[in-house]
Design a protein around this motif. Structure first.
Motif, PDB file in Angstrom:
ATOM      1  N   ASP A 100      38.651  32.805  47.726  1.00  0.00           N
ATOM      2  CA  ASP A 100      38.167  32.617  46.713  1.00  0.00           C
ATOM      3  C   ASP A 100      39.021  33.284  45.593  1.00  0.00           C
ATOM      4  O   ASP A 100      39.008  34.453  45.784  1.00  0.00           O
ATOM      5  N   THR A 133      34.317  40.937  51.097  1.00  0.00           N
ATOM      6  CA  THR A 133      34.460  41.610  49.909  1.00  0.00           C
ATOM      7  C   THR A 133      34.756  40.896  48.788  1.00  0.00           C
ATOM      8  O   THR A 133      35.315  40.028  48.616  1.00  0.00           O
ATOM      9  N   SER A 134      34.216  41.624  47.429  1.00  0.00           N
ATOM     10  CA  SER A 134      34.779  40.936  46.207  1.00  0.00           C
ATOM     11  C   SER A 134      35.382  42.084  45.480  1.00  0.00           C
ATOM     12  O   SER A 134      34.713  43.385  45.360  1.00  0.00           O
ATOM     13  N   HIS A 135      36.535  41.931  44.910  1.00  0.00           N
ATOM     14  CA  HIS A 135      37.109  42.862  43.816  1.00  0.00           C
ATOM     15  C   HIS A 135      37.247  42.113  42.448  1.00  0.00           C
ATOM     16  O   HIS A 135      37.685  40.932  42.354  1.00  0.00           O
ATOM     17  N   GLU A 136      37.323  43.039  41.376  1.00  0.00           N
ATOM     18  CA  GLU A 136      37.713  42.730  40.091  1.00  0.00           C
ATOM     19  C   GLU A 136      39.164  42.927  39.976  1.00  0.00           C
ATOM     20  O   GLU A 136      39.645  44.282  40.351  1.00  0.00           O
ATOM     21  N   ARG A 177      38.903  37.712  39.792  1.00  0.00           N
ATOM     22  CA  ARG A 177      37.965  38.110  40.877  1.00  0.00           C
ATOM     23  C   ARG A 177      38.478  37.580  42.106  1.00  0.00           C
ATOM     24  O   ARG A 177      38.875  36.416  42.140  1.00  0.00           O
ATOM     25  N   THR A 201      37.594  37.136  46.264  1.00  0.00           N
ATOM     26  CA  THR A 201      36.644  37.480  47.344  1.00  0.00           C
ATOM     27  C   THR A 201      37.500  37.255  48.592  1.00  0.00           C
ATOM     28  O   THR A 201      38.360  36.162  48.889  1.00  0.00           O
ATOM     29  N   ASN A 202      37.250  38.170  49.598  1.00  0.00           N
ATOM     30  CA  ASN A 202      37.811  38.109  51.250  1.00  0.00           C
ATOM     31  C   ASN A 202      36.634  38.102  51.908  1.00  0.00           C
ATOM     32  O   ASN A 202      35.782  38.741  51.951  1.00  0.00           O
TER      33      ASN A 202
END
Length: 142
Positions: free
Chosen positions: A85, A113-116, A131, A133-134
């Motif tokens: 996503d 994982t989620s990153h900004e 954002r 998501t992996n």
């Protein structure tokens, strides 16, 4: 002292390698660690027909930087990631200079994982917030 299991041995973090699109867009890596990945990209050559930074260029570089940050993390325990996503909000435009792309973790899990990802201009004004998501997966077999 870190505790690791034999099933997931600790490894050195993966070193970012630019892809063909990254090179065409003029992306440069400025900083890379599990806690932060920073890159820059010129606006020139990445604009749409009105002479401003193309939103697709922002998404492409933002997704790359966010994914690199996730791979840096997953590689420390022998895994890789696949994107599931990405979303973005464009706040302002840019028509010249460089943009800076910074990915920081929101959540670093064993499976996801989620990153900004924040894209800003040379005056540190926020251009876009993303954002990504992996999913953390085993390395594919050759």
């Amino acid at each position: 002292m870190a505790i690791t299991s034999s099933a997931t041995p600790a490894s050195e973090p993966w070193t970012i390698e630019l892809g063909a699109l990254d090179r065409k867009m003029g992306v440069e890596i400025l900083e890379e660690s599990v806690q932060k990945v920073v890159a820059r990209m010129p606006v020139e050559g990445n604009t749409q027909s009105f002479g401003i930074l193309h939103g697709g260029a922002s998404l492409a570089v933002g997704e790359a930087v966010g994914s690199w940050a996730a791979v840096k993390y997953a590689s420390t325990f022998g895994k890789v990631v696949v994107g599931v996503d990405v979303n973005a909000t464009h706040h302002r435009s840019a028509s010249a200079g460089m943009i800076f792309v910074t990915a920081t973790p929101i959540k670093l899990g064993r499976r996801m994982t989620s990153h900004e990802v924040v894209i800003s201009d040379e005056r540190e004004r926020r251009i876009c917030t993303m954002r990504i998501t992996n999913l953390v997966i085993d390395k594919p077999m050759p």
